[in-house]
Design an enzyme around this catalytic site. Structure first.
Site, mmCIF file in Angstrom:
data_model
loop_
_atom_site.group_PDB
_atom_site.id
_atom_site.type_symbol
_atom_site.label_atom_id
_atom_site.label_comp_id
_atom_site.label_asym_id
_atom_site.label_seq_id
_atom_site.Cartn_x
_atom_site.Cartn_y
_atom_site.Cartn_z
ATOM 1 N N CYS A 12 -41.679 -11.087 -103.526
ATOM 2 C CA CYS A 12 -41.121 -10.588 -102.264
ATOM 3 C C CYS A 12 -39.873 -11.419 -101.948
ATOM 4 C CB CYS A 12 -42.155 -10.621 -101.141
ATOM 5 S SG CYS A 12 -42.732 -12.265 -100.670
ATOM 6 N N ASN A 15 -41.699 -15.345 -100.310
ATOM 7 C CA ASN A 15 -42.918 -15.862 -100.965
ATOM 8 C C ASN A 15 -43.805 -16.647 -99.984
ATOM 9 O OD1 ASN A 15 -43.806 -18.073 -103.747
ATOM 10 N ND2 ASN A 15 -44.765 -16.177 -103.161
ATOM 11 N N CYS A 17 -45.186 -14.553 -97.095
ATOM 12 C CA CYS A 17 -45.992 -13.532 -96.391
ATOM 13 C C CYS A 17 -46.612 -12.526 -97.354
ATOM 14 C CB CYS A 17 -45.135 -12.791 -95.358
ATOM 15 S SG CYS A 17 -44.530 -13.836 -94.022
ATOM 16 N N ARG A 18 -45.795 -11.626 -97.897
ATOM 17 C CA ARG A 18 -46.358 -10.503 -98.655
ATOM 18 C C ARG A 18 -46.839 -10.867 -100.052
ATOM 19 N NH1 ARG A 18 -41.201 -6.902 -98.067
ATOM 20 N NH2 ARG A 18 -40.373 -9.038 -98.154
ATOM 21 N N SER A 19 -46.003 -11.544 -100.860
ATOM 22 C CA SER A 19 -46.438 -11.775 -102.251
ATOM 23 C C SER A 19 -47.602 -12.768 -102.375
ATOM 24 C CB SER A 19 -45.257 -12.147 -103.158
ATOM 25 O OG SER A 19 -44.632 -13.333 -102.754
ATOM 26 N N ASP A 127 -41.954 -5.744 -94.410
ATOM 27 C CA ASP A 127 -42.073 -7.187 -94.204
ATOM 28 C C ASP A 127 -42.710 -7.462 -92.839
ATOM 29 O OD1 ASP A 127 -41.769 -9.910 -94.111
ATOM 30 O OD2 ASP A 127 -39.737 -9.874 -94.923
HETATM 31 P P1 4NP Z 1 -41.942 -12.395 -97.255
HETATM 32 O O1 4NP Z 1 -41.464 -12.517 -95.733
HETATM 33 O O2 4NP Z 1 -40.759 -11.928 -98.056
HETATM 34 O O3 4NP Z 1 -43.015 -11.354 -97.192
HETATM 35 O O4 4NP Z 1 -42.442 -13.761 -97.659
HETATM 36 C C1 4NP Z 1 -40.351 -13.272 -95.347
HETATM 37 C C2 4NP Z 1 -40.530 -14.555 -94.897
HETATM 38 C C3 4NP Z 1 -39.434 -15.286 -94.488
HETATM 39 C C4 4NP Z 1 -38.186 -14.727 -94.524
HETATM 40 C C5 4NP Z 1 -38.009 -13.449 -94.984
HETATM 41 C C6 4NP Z 1 -39.097 -12.723 -95.393
HETATM 42 N N1 4NP Z 1 -37.072 -15.464 -94.091
HETATM 43 O O5 4NP Z 1 -35.979 -14.883 -94.009
HETATM 44 O O6 4NP Z 1 -37.167 -16.654 -93.795
#
Ligand code: 4NP
Length: 155
Positions: A12, A15, A17-19, A127
């Site tokens: 994702c 790394n 939240c989703r993955s 997200d």
């Molecule tokens: P993820 O979510 O891609 O599902 O881990 C996010 C977590 C943090 C950020 C973006 C997406 N960020 O921009 O900090």
């Protein structure tokens, strides 16, 4: 020689939240089905490298019986494209970034997570980072459904 253990990397953006949730859900599904798998996750970005998952991701995993507190974020590398059989992107931006990053000798098969859920092919996982906790329940349901589809495809 025994066949090599199938390996899957979820990717994702952050790394955190989703993955990590996809990694946890697949590991749990493989454990329940007694399937030996190598499972990992990474982000296309490196802002959160070295950090544990988002507290809301830790909470939703715990609620579903999986402890992900020990996971640490890392950025995807070009070596991942030959180390893993499959690289599964959580959304279309992640898939686009992966295609751009892939080295010429890449062997990993790229797909979207929801390609592994019948009827949801081609969709991205939203997200949940910017939303509330309910969004993490939706993510958990999506990654669990995909984990079932992946295990069925690999068996
Ligand atoms: P993820 O979510 O891609 O599902 O881990 C996010 C977590 C943090 C950020 C973006 C997406 N960020 O921009 O900090």
């Amino acid at each position: 020689m025994p066949p090599p253990t199938p390996s899957i990397l979820f990717v994702c953006l952050g790394n955190i939240c989703r993955s990590p949730l996809a990694e946890a859900a697949l590991r749990e599904e493989a454990r329940l089905r007694r399937l030996d798998l190598i499972v990992d996750s990474a982000g296309t970005g490196n802002w959160h490298a070295g950090e544990p998952p988002d507290p809301r991701a830790i909470a939703v995993a715990a609620k579903n019986g999986v402890d992900i507190r020990a996971l640490r974020a890392r950025q995807v590398t070009r070596a991942d494209f030959t180390r893993f059989d499959r690289i599964v992107a959580l959304d279309h931006d992640n898939l686009k970034d992966l295609r751009r990053l892939a080295p010429a000798n890449a062997t990993a098969e790229l797909s979207l997570l929801l390609d592994h859920v019948p009827g949801r092919e081609g969709e991205g996982v939203t997200d949940p980072w910017f939303g509330d906790e309910a969004g993490f329940d939706v993510t958990w349901d999506e990654v669990t459904a995909a984990a079932r589809g992946l295990v069925a495809a690999i068996r």
